[in-house]
Write an enzyme that holds these catalytic residues in place. Structure first.
Site, PDB file in Angstrom:
ATOM      1  N   ASP A 148      -4.467  -5.510  14.779  1.00  0.00           N
ATOM      2  CA  ASP A 148      -3.370  -6.166  14.055  1.00  0.00           C
ATOM      3  C   ASP A 148      -2.112  -6.199  14.919  1.00  0.00           C
ATOM      4  OD1 ASP A 148      -2.310  -7.548  11.909  1.00  0.00           O
ATOM      5  OD2 ASP A 148      -1.753  -5.751  10.786  1.00  0.00           O
ATOM      6  N   MET A 205       0.798  -1.214   0.000  1.00  0.00           N
ATOM      7  CA  MET A 205       0.000   0.000   0.000  1.00  0.00           C
ATOM      8  C   MET A 205       0.831   1.264   0.000  1.00  0.00           C
ATOM      9  SD  MET A 205      -3.260  -0.527   2.533  1.00  0.00           S
ATOM     10  CE  MET A 205      -3.460   1.265   2.525  1.00  0.00           C
ATOM     11  N   VAL A 226       7.914   3.734   2.452  1.00  0.00           N
ATOM     12  CA  VAL A 226       8.352   4.503   3.614  1.00  0.00           C
ATOM     13  C   VAL A 226       9.794   4.936   3.397  1.00  0.00           C
ATOM     14  CG1 VAL A 226       8.657   4.524   6.117  1.00  0.00           C
ATOM     15  CG2 VAL A 226       6.789   3.203   5.113  1.00  0.00           C
ATOM     16  N   LYS A 229       5.767   8.255   5.006  1.00  0.00           N
ATOM     17  CA  LYS A 229       5.023   7.156   4.404  1.00  0.00           C
ATOM     18  C   LYS A 229       4.176   7.725   3.275  1.00  0.00           C
ATOM     19  CE  LYS A 229       2.215   3.239   6.038  1.00  0.00           C
ATOM     20  NZ  LYS A 229       1.604   2.663   7.264  1.00  0.00           N
TER      21      LYS A 229
END
Length: 257
Positions: A114, A1, A4, A19
């Site tokens: 998560d 996605m 960084v 990011k």
């Protein structure tokens, strides 16, 4: 996605991590929404054991970006693999910092969803930072469709696997799995496929024998067992209770050495 990068804040002169959402993710409305949620969620959390978010915005050339605290050291996965987690006392110190971060996060009415070694950072001084709130869930915001599963398979609670409505007790379960791994250096659940992992989570009792073989004190094993109870009602009901237990375990360990 995202990519960084290490960068420099040219105003203050400090190193930061930037990011940037990938071009592909930028075309996905849900991915963009999660990126924004991560910035808003973590950006409103100020705690010594939670990564700091300094800025968020959109740039004509690069698109959506997030400026974060630059962390030196390694993630907990690397620390476990490289034997950098130390003796039981140091491991309990790491666990206590994670629990304190999650206690703070839950008081802010946020479920991380998560918890895993890759999302815990530890520096050379042993200071822990909880990271990656990309799939975190707040009480007033949910981008998860009913029956849609989010998380990392090995650390998912049974109710999370089944796509049921979740509570902050899924983080308690994941913390228990992480604690097991921190203590003995191996995952308590094995499987070559997601289906096999999910079957084990739903139907098979957790094998605590590696904890016993490692000679860990029974109260430590009891904490792992309680956190990883199949039913949410069987787990510690908040991280305040877990923090108290870990503090007591550290005190008992210090008294015995």
């Amino acid at each position: 996605m995202s990519h960084v990068y290490r960068a420099v804040d040219t105003v203050i002169g400090r190193p930061v991590a930037v990011k940037i959402l990938t071009n592909t993710a930028s075309q996905d409305e849900e991915a963009k929404a999660r990126f924004l949620t991560e910035a808003r969620t973590a950006g409103n959390l100020t705690h010594e054991n939670v990564i700091g978010i300094y800025d968020f915005g959109w740039d004509e050339q690069y698109g959506s970006y997030m400026v974060m605290e630059f962390l030196q050291g390694e993630d907990l996965r690397g620390a476990i693999r490289n034997g950098h987690t130390g003796d039981l006392r140091k491991k309990l110190k790491i666990a206590l910092q994670i629990a304190r971060a999650l206690e703070f996060v839950h008081k802010a009415r946020i479920i991380h969803r998560d918890i895993k070694p890759e999302n815990v950072h530890i520096n050379a001084a042993g200071v822990v930072k909880l990271m990656d709130f990309g799939i975190a869930k707040t009480q007033d915001l949910s981008m998860t469709r009913a029956g849609f599963v989010l998380g990392t398979p090995y650390y998912m609670a049974p109710e999370q696997v089944k796509g049921e409505k979740i509570t902050d007790l899924v983080d308690v379960y994941a913390f228990g799995i992480l604690l097991f791994e921190l203590l003995v250096g191996q995952k308590p659940i094995a499987g070559d496929t997601v289906e096999r992992i999910f079957y084990s989570i739903l139907n098979e009792p957790l094998d605590l024998s590696p904890l016993l073989a490692a000679g860990l004190p029974q109260p430590v094993i009891d904490l792992v067992a309680a956190c990883t109870a199949k039913l949410p009602a069987g787990r510690p009901q908040n991280f305040g209770a877990i923090v108290e237990t870990l503090e007591r375990l550290r005190e008992d360990f210090d008294a015995a050495t």
